[in-house]
Design an enzyme around this catalytic site. Structure first.
Site, PDB file in Angstrom:
ATOM      1  CG  ASP A 155      -2.287   0.651   0.849  1.00  0.00           C
ATOM      2  OD1 ASP A 155      -2.265   1.829   0.424  1.00  0.00           O
ATOM      3  OD2 ASP A 155      -3.344   0.012   0.971  1.00  0.00           O
ATOM      4  CG  HIS A 225      -4.376   1.948  -2.207  1.00  0.00           C
ATOM      5  ND1 HIS A 225      -4.361   2.667  -1.029  1.00  0.00           N
ATOM      6  CD2 HIS A 225      -5.669   1.933  -2.613  1.00  0.00           C
ATOM      7  CE1 HIS A 225      -5.592   3.062  -0.732  1.00  0.00           C
ATOM      8  NE2 HIS A 225      -6.408   2.637  -1.688  1.00  0.00           N
ATOM      9  CD  GLU A 292      -9.924   3.815  -1.108  1.00  0.00           C
ATOM     10  OE1 GLU A 292     -10.796   4.290  -0.362  1.00  0.00           O
ATOM     11  OE2 GLU A 292      -8.865   3.335  -0.689  1.00  0.00           O
TER      12      GLU A 292
HETATM   13  C1  ACM Z   1     -10.663  -0.657   0.769  1.00  0.00           C
HETATM   14  O1  ACM Z   1     -11.147  -0.574   1.902  1.00  0.00           O
HETATM   15  N1  ACM Z   1     -10.076   0.392   0.199  1.00  0.00           N
HETATM   16  C2  ACM Z   1     -10.694  -1.888   0.023  1.00  0.00           C
END
Ligand code: ACM
Ligand code: ZN
Length: 521
Positions: A155, A225, A292
């Site tokens: 991440d 991410h 995201e």
């Molecule tokens: C997430 O909670 N962004 C998968």
């Protein structure tokens, strides 16, 4: 602690003590020994001179996770559909021992799970946890008959998998110089944080989990991410910008830093890394994130834009679909199945990618996942308002977690089997210690276990609470912090005040007022 689906008392009342040391395993079940003994030890911590030798017999007529236990005047035995089923039977016996002062009551159990996927995600990126924490979680997961541990290994705030091909992922990407202290304020703690798991550590963890019926699902989140990866190898991004491993959380200014979809090097990097990952994790499922991913850089990137034109892709979302499809096909050729978060379900995404639903408010919400399932696709349900254990109890009370129904609205009855199951998640932005991790997880893990296992219509919250009581004693015996007194949701006004405190001033207030008092503010 899922309640068995069929439990019958026998004609005579009575109970037996079990001689754990003499458990006998029939042909086809010898590999269950380690898991079975580990489960029995949880139910009966001190080896006693028990009366009964437990016999485990493989019954090929049963499904792979199905088992039956019989206990009566003549002794106790288990019929199991597979080694995994034998472990689940032992977990049920451990639970019965716990509820009956170390004795196994006469009775018959016939049991199998409602869902084949009963998972727990642990985010080891936002805060890194020693491998020993994962072992403790695996013990609990097996006890509660979970069968998937999802490790979120990459991440913005850190990369946690040893890579021999890309060593800067560890020397640079595994460390950040500081961490945001609180929601909504800029204050940093000024302390470096990081770490990663070696391949050897992870291989040992894989074996330990497997012996307890649990497959590990590794996740490398992409194309977003990805800041920790890009900090190590900036040339994989669109503009070759120098970046630091992120020191704050959430969708933010750095969320536009994606792997460049127009660069072959980025794709080659991902595939090589996945090859390394697959050497360590032998199981069918690999998670490739997809959530995201803010497209600002892709919109400005000449390479991304030129690929879009070349491929006739209508927008950057389709470009993401194209990127994830290439990765999916690479995995498919190697016999693996990719999973993608529901906000990454681009219209052109391959039908064989499993969807993991978490967010009802973004990118089409539950409808997109439901449509894929109705069209024959597979999904796992991790609804964030039900099973994100990092949320405070004030926001997600135990009762709400327990009441979770995993079949999403809009899924047709004949397609319901496409919902493979459920997965709870512990994201760790605000979980920086084992104490807070277990506090947020227990007793929720027991509640979700029942959602994954127990037949629809057999779950009753009041009954669950009665059966939960002996589990608090188990947590105390194992020295595991847990949330006390969360059985009844707080009044709404108090909940709102506590949520505000969590968001605006102190993410640890709930733990401090409930727990041991050692939590940081
Ligand atoms: C997430 O909670 N962004 C998968
Ligand atoms: Zn690009």
């Amino acid at each position: 602690m899922p309640i068995p689906n069929v439990y019958r008392e026998t004609r005579y009342e009575g109970s037996l003590t079990i001689r754990r040391d003499t458990a006998l395993f029939g042909t086809g079940l010898t590999g269950a020994r380690e898991g079975v003994l580990a489960m029995l030890a949880l139910g009966q911590p001190n080896e006693q001179p028990g009366e009964t030798t437990l016999r485990f017999v493989h019954n090929p007529a049963l499904e792979p996770e199905q088992y039956a236990i019989s206990c009566g005047v003549g002794g106790a035995s288990v019929d199991a559909g597979s080694e995994t089923a034998a472990i689940w039977a032992a977990a049920t016996i451990a639970q019965l021992l716990l509820e009956h002062d170390g004795r196994l009551p006469y009775g018959l159990v016939e049991d199998k799970p409602r869902f084949g996927w009963r998972g727990l995600l642990v985010d080891v990126c936002r805060h890194f946890f020693p491998i020993s924490t994962l072992y403790r979680l695996i013990d609990l997961m097996a006890y509660y008959k979970y069968n998937r541990l999802h490790l979120h290994l990459s991440d913005d705030q850190g990369f946690r998998f040893e890579s021999e091909r890309y060593p800067r992922l560890n020397s640079v990407g595994s460390w950040r110089k500081s961490t945001l202290k609180k929601h909504g304020v800029a204050a940093q703690d000024g302390t470096s944080h990081g770490g990663y798991y070696t391949k050897r550590e992870l291989s040992e963890l894989v074996a330990y989990a497997k012996a307890r019926g649990i497959e590990i699902v590794p996740e490398l989140d992409m194309p977003g991410h990805a800041v920790a990866m890009l900090a190590a190898y900036p040339a994989l991004g669109c503009f070759d910008e120098p970046l630091e491993v992120a020191t704050h959380f959430g969708v933010s200014d750095y969320s536009k830093q994606l792997l460049c979809a127009g660069k072959e090097e980025a794709f080659a990097f991902v595939c090589t890394l996945l090859e390394e990952l697959m050497e360590v994790f032998p199981f069918p499922f690999i998670h490739i994130g997809g959530d995201e991913a803010v497209k600002d850089n892709w919109k400005r990137c000449p390479r991304c834009q030129s690929l879009m034109r070349e491929m006739g892709l209508k927008n950057e979302r389709e470009l993401q679909g194209h990127f994830l499809n290439r990765v999916n096909r690479f995995l498919r050729e190697r016999g693996r199945t990719a999973i993608v978060w529901n906000d990454g379900l681009c219209a052109n995404l391959d039908a064989d990618v499993t969807a993991q639903f978490w967010v009802p408010f973004l990118s089409g919400g539950a409808g997109l996942t439901a449509r894929r399932v109705n069209a024959g696709g597979a999904a796992i349900n991790s609804h964030c308002l039900r099973v994100y254990y990092d949320y405070p109890y004030a926001l997600t009370p135990l009762k709400k977690t327990y009441g979770f129904e995993p079949i999403l609205p809009g899924i047709r009855r004949r397609s319901e089997a496409g919902v493979r199951g459920i997965e709870a998640a512990i994201w760790t932005e605000w979980i920086d210690s084992e104490e807070k991790l277990f506090f947020n997880t227990l007793p929720r893990l027991a509640a979700t276990a029942e959602t994954g296992w127990t037949a629809r219509g057999r779950k009753h919250y009041r009954d669950f609470l009665l059966r939960l009581q002996p589990h608090y004693a188990l947590y105390e015996r194992l020295n595991l912090p847990y949330a006390k007194g969360v059985e009844r949701p707080l009044p709404l006004g108090k909940r709102i005040r506590e949520i505000k405190t969590f968001l605006l001033t102190d993410s640890h207030a709930e733990l401090r007022s409930n727990g041991t008092g050692t939590a940081k503010s």
